[in-house]
Write an enzyme that holds these catalytic residues in place. Sequence first.
Site, PDB file in Angstrom:
ATOM      1  CB  CYS A 122      -4.250   3.982  -5.649  1.00 42.68           C
ATOM      2  SG  CYS A 122      -3.680   2.618  -5.408  1.00 42.68           S
TER       3      CYS A 122
ATOM      4  CB  CYS B  43      -1.088   0.017   1.275  1.00 41.72           C
ATOM      5  SG  CYS B  43      -1.943   1.519   1.426  1.00 41.72           S
TER       6      CYS B  43
HETATM    7  O1  ZDP Z   1      -4.057  -4.110  -3.735  1.00 40.93           O
HETATM    8  C1  ZDP Z   1      -5.116  -3.769  -3.156  1.00 40.93           C
HETATM    9  O2  ZDP Z   1      -5.844  -4.470  -2.745  1.00 40.93           O
HETATM   10  C2  ZDP Z   1      -5.091  -2.201  -2.552  1.00 40.93           C
HETATM   11  N1  ZDP Z   1      -6.464  -1.934  -2.644  1.00 40.93           N
HETATM   12  C3  ZDP Z   1      -4.242  -1.904  -1.636  1.00 40.93           C
HETATM   13  C4  ZDP Z   1      -4.172  -0.392  -1.125  1.00 40.93           C
HETATM   14  C5  ZDP Z   1      -3.355   0.375  -2.088  1.00 40.93           C
HETATM   15  C6  ZDP Z   1      -3.236   1.789  -1.846  1.00 40.93           C
HETATM   16  N2  ZDP Z   1      -4.432   2.574  -1.928  1.00 40.93           N
HETATM   17  C7  ZDP Z   1      -2.213   2.463  -2.300  1.00 40.93           C
HETATM   18  O3  ZDP Z   1      -1.940   3.405  -2.012  1.00 40.93           O
HETATM   19  O4  ZDP Z   1      -1.214   1.719  -2.866  1.00 40.93           O
HETATM   20  C8  ZDP Z   1      -3.196   1.913  -0.317  1.00 40.93           C
END
Ligand code: ZDP
Length: 279
Positions: A224, A75
Amino acid sequence: MAIEFTKYHGLGNDFILIDNRSSSTPIVTPEQAIQLCDRHFGIGADGVIFALPGENGTDYTMRIFNSDGSEPEMCGNGIRCLAAFIAELEGDNRTSDTYRIHTLAGVITPQLMGDGQVKVDMGVPRLLAGEIPTTLTPEAEKVINQTLEVAGNTWQVTCVSMGNPHCITFVDDVAAISLENIGPQFEHHSVFPQRTNTEFIEVVRPDYVKMRVWERGAGITLACGTGACASLVAGVLTGKCQRAATVELPGGPLYIEWSEIDQRIYMTGPAEKVFAGRV
Ligand code: ZDP
């Protein structure tokens, strides 16, 4: 049992941070995470992030539950928030501006820049279909400008893993994309066995793109980090972007660089504390 938490966000991608340093098991279950993330019946967040003891010689371990209770490998916005949260927890005992964080996507290294920005060494992107994972091409091949039928339309997609799966499509106008209708159909498409995050990119200039995202397990979010990194890589692979670019998200800009020297991705952006509480 009362749980102390701190709310952080990175460009409006918001997380509940939990001090989990005294145990290597998250003190919140995926079911509780779903409740805590609920924006009407809970605290409200895109995910819950745990600061756990380091593994394999790292300083800390990060784990994250999406708002649907699933656990992603990484993330990007979250790890900037984690770095700021750890600095807050360490307080006067802090000895470094850089942390080595163990994640399911390997060791990721955020650095606090002192101006509220956090620069993260996000590691090397993975490009082979088997690594994404996707069945769009044979396992050992890259997925660049492949045709995919979704929601009655034909899309040209490029796939990149930043530890977690991303499917990127370049469009003329991101504002015109009906994310809430199309996003889920990408996420659950049968060519993505682990589901996928989906990014729509409008190239304004080779060093400036606009992005909207449908996140696996979280839906529409304001930003993201891993998606912005994956999108810059897709832009380079398709000849649309330079190796360094600003990615404008609904929540604000991230600066992304794919180093020619070490092939790693460097992401720079903010992490901001909102409030702390107890549930
Ligand atoms: O890969 C996933 O299931 C994402 N929902 C994870 C979270 C990604 C995030 N938004 C980012 O900033 O990389 C936190």
